[in-house]
Design a protein around this motif. Sequence first.
Motif, mmCIF file in Angstrom:
data_model
loop_
_atom_site.group_PDB
_atom_site.id
_atom_site.type_symbol
_atom_site.label_atom_id
_atom_site.label_comp_id
_atom_site.label_asym_id
_atom_site.label_seq_id
_atom_site.Cartn_x
_atom_site.Cartn_y
_atom_site.Cartn_z
ATOM 1 N N GLY A 56 102.511 -32.028 64.606
ATOM 2 C CA GLY A 56 101.694 -32.629 63.835
ATOM 3 C C GLY A 56 101.706 -34.287 64.042
ATOM 4 N N ASP A 57 101.960 -34.711 65.314
ATOM 5 C CA ASP A 57 101.854 -36.153 65.311
ATOM 6 C C ASP A 57 101.448 -36.346 66.886
ATOM 7 N N ALA A 58 100.276 -36.910 66.708
ATOM 8 C CA ALA A 58 99.408 -36.987 68.047
ATOM 9 C C ALA A 58 99.840 -38.217 68.617
ATOM 10 N N GLU A 59 100.252 -39.324 67.766
ATOM 11 C CA GLU A 59 100.745 -40.703 68.591
ATOM 12 C C GLU A 59 101.955 -40.314 69.349
ATOM 13 N N LEU A 60 102.977 -39.405 68.745
ATOM 14 C CA LEU A 60 104.045 -39.349 69.400
ATOM 15 C C LEU A 60 103.867 -38.368 70.575
ATOM 16 N N CYS A 61 103.132 -37.257 70.583
ATOM 17 C CA CYS A 61 102.791 -36.351 71.769
ATOM 18 C C CYS A 61 101.898 -37.174 72.950
ATOM 19 N N ARG A 62 101.230 -38.145 72.551
ATOM 20 C CA ARG A 62 100.466 -38.711 73.809
ATOM 21 C C ARG A 62 101.477 -39.689 74.347
ATOM 22 N N THR A 63 102.357 -40.204 73.451
ATOM 23 C CA THR A 63 103.565 -40.876 74.287
ATOM 24 C C THR A 63 104.238 -40.207 75.174
ATOM 25 N N VAL A 64 104.557 -38.956 74.698
ATOM 26 C CA VAL A 64 105.361 -37.955 75.569
ATOM 27 C C VAL A 64 104.619 -37.381 76.816
ATOM 28 N N LEU A 65 103.205 -37.197 76.777
ATOM 29 C CA LEU A 65 102.585 -36.951 77.803
ATOM 30 C C LEU A 65 102.469 -37.912 78.910
ATOM 31 N N ASP A 66 102.597 -39.228 78.435
ATOM 32 C CA ASP A 66 102.634 -40.290 79.346
ATOM 33 C C ASP A 66 103.771 -40.388 80.261
ATOM 34 N N THR A 67 104.696 -39.622 79.869
ATOM 35 C CA THR A 67 106.029 -39.561 80.906
ATOM 36 C C THR A 67 105.823 -38.369 81.938
ATOM 37 N N SER A 68 104.785 -37.776 81.837
ATOM 38 C CA SER A 68 104.553 -36.829 82.781
ATOM 39 C C SER A 68 103.337 -37.302 83.764
ATOM 40 N N ALA A 69 103.025 -36.355 84.826
ATOM 41 C CA ALA A 69 102.108 -36.831 85.973
ATOM 42 C C ALA A 69 100.734 -36.223 85.544
ATOM 43 N N LEU A 70 100.653 -35.667 84.376
ATOM 44 C CA LEU A 70 99.480 -34.858 83.653
ATOM 45 C C LEU A 70 98.251 -36.261 83.570
ATOM 46 N N ARG A 71 97.168 -35.738 84.089
ATOM 47 C CA ARG A 71 96.046 -36.658 83.903
ATOM 48 C C ARG A 71 94.988 -35.945 82.711
ATOM 49 N N TYR A 72 94.891 -36.776 81.758
ATOM 50 C CA TYR A 72 94.163 -36.276 80.503
ATOM 51 C C TYR A 72 93.278 -37.241 79.761
ATOM 52 N N VAL A 73 92.618 -36.678 78.839
ATOM 53 C CA VAL A 73 91.611 -37.894 78.140
ATOM 54 C C VAL A 73 91.928 -37.224 76.566
ATOM 55 N N ALA A 74 92.323 -38.123 75.649
ATOM 56 C CA ALA A 74 92.798 -37.875 74.366
ATOM 57 C C ALA A 74 91.239 -37.483 73.500
ATOM 58 N N LEU A 75 91.074 -36.556 72.880
ATOM 59 C CA LEU A 75 90.068 -36.083 72.130
ATOM 60 C C LEU A 75 89.864 -36.484 70.640
ATOM 61 N N PRO A 76 88.644 -36.750 70.189
ATOM 62 C CA PRO A 76 88.798 -36.967 68.527
ATOM 63 C C PRO A 76 88.720 -35.578 67.888
ATOM 64 N N ASP A 77 89.349 -35.366 66.558
ATOM 65 C CA ASP A 77 89.284 -34.138 66.118
ATOM 66 C C ASP A 77 87.682 -33.518 65.891
ATOM 67 N N SER A 78 87.404 -32.346 66.086
ATOM 68 C CA SER A 78 86.108 -31.841 66.027
ATOM 69 C C SER A 78 86.077 -30.296 65.457
ATOM 70 N N THR A 79 84.870 -29.965 65.261
ATOM 71 C CA THR A 79 84.711 -28.756 65.005
ATOM 72 C C THR A 79 83.490 -27.939 65.929
ATOM 73 N N PRO A 80 83.913 -27.811 67.158
ATOM 74 C CA PRO A 80 82.845 -27.159 68.132
ATOM 75 C C PRO A 80 82.177 -25.912 67.833
ATOM 76 N N ALA A 81 82.983 -24.979 67.033
ATOM 77 C CA ALA A 81 82.517 -23.963 66.633
ATOM 78 C C ALA A 81 82.765 -23.647 65.193
ATOM 79 N N ALA A 82 82.070 -23.086 64.469
ATOM 80 C CA ALA A 82 82.272 -22.607 62.838
ATOM 81 C C ALA A 82 83.818 -22.056 62.695
ATOM 82 N N ASP A 83 84.397 -22.665 61.625
ATOM 83 C CA ASP A 83 85.966 -21.928 61.433
ATOM 84 C C ASP A 83 86.734 -22.181 62.378
ATOM 85 N N CYS A 84 86.525 -22.915 63.412
ATOM 86 C CA CYS A 84 87.548 -23.121 64.618
ATOM 87 C C CYS A 84 87.657 -24.707 64.881
#
Length: 229
Positions: A56-84
């Motif tokens: 439940g903590d996006a900021e903390l999670c992205r701080t953690v991701l930055d300790t890895s070699a993972l290449r990623y892009v943070a995404l805004p919250d969205s509803t790409p499909a109904a009910d999901c």
Amino acid sequence: MRQFLIALLIFVVVGGPLALYRQWIDVPPRWNPWAPLDLRDTPNWLTAYKLRRLQGDAELCRTVLDTSALRYVALPDSTPAADCPLTNTVRVQGSEMRLSSSFIATCPVAAAFALFERHGLQPAAEQRFGQRVVQVDHVGSFACRTIAGSQRRSQHASANALDIVGFRLADGRRISVLRDWPGEDDKSLFLRQVQQAACSSFNTTLGPDYNAAHRDHFHLDMGGFRMCR
């Protein structure tokens, strides 16, 4: 004497964690339950707890991701499909190895994937084949659907899961869950080792021995139930 023991117990149970939280005592971050997880560190008994904190903590999670070699892009919250609806998600593009395609996943799944790659997948490949995995082949993470044969939402419906079908080694060899799981050769033993490593990083790991629906892939998710099958 009894009162002293009770007071000591209260200090250990309450005072110790409070002292850590308030930083009144100094311990290495990897042994401090409130310090962010460093994905480069060897996992210990606090790792699973620190991964749960990311839910439940996006900021903390992205701080953690930055300790890895993972290449990623943070995404805004969205509803790409109904009910999901999708919250706290990233698009994982790769790391020190390639992906068959980028995928959208919750940030905790991305963190678990980075942990799995560094401390489980690559050590298994080096031990078994003397080389590294250069690509992970997968069949997706997000699908707005229920679990087959039930009315319960799949973890895929919130991009909280990833299905891996195989791996490619540095020398070009391909390892397929469908083709290579049966047997006792190096490829099948590697897949079993990889599955057990995934169980240490993800809350749920399901493979071919679970049921026929998983005969061709490893299902990895960060849902609420721990299962390793």
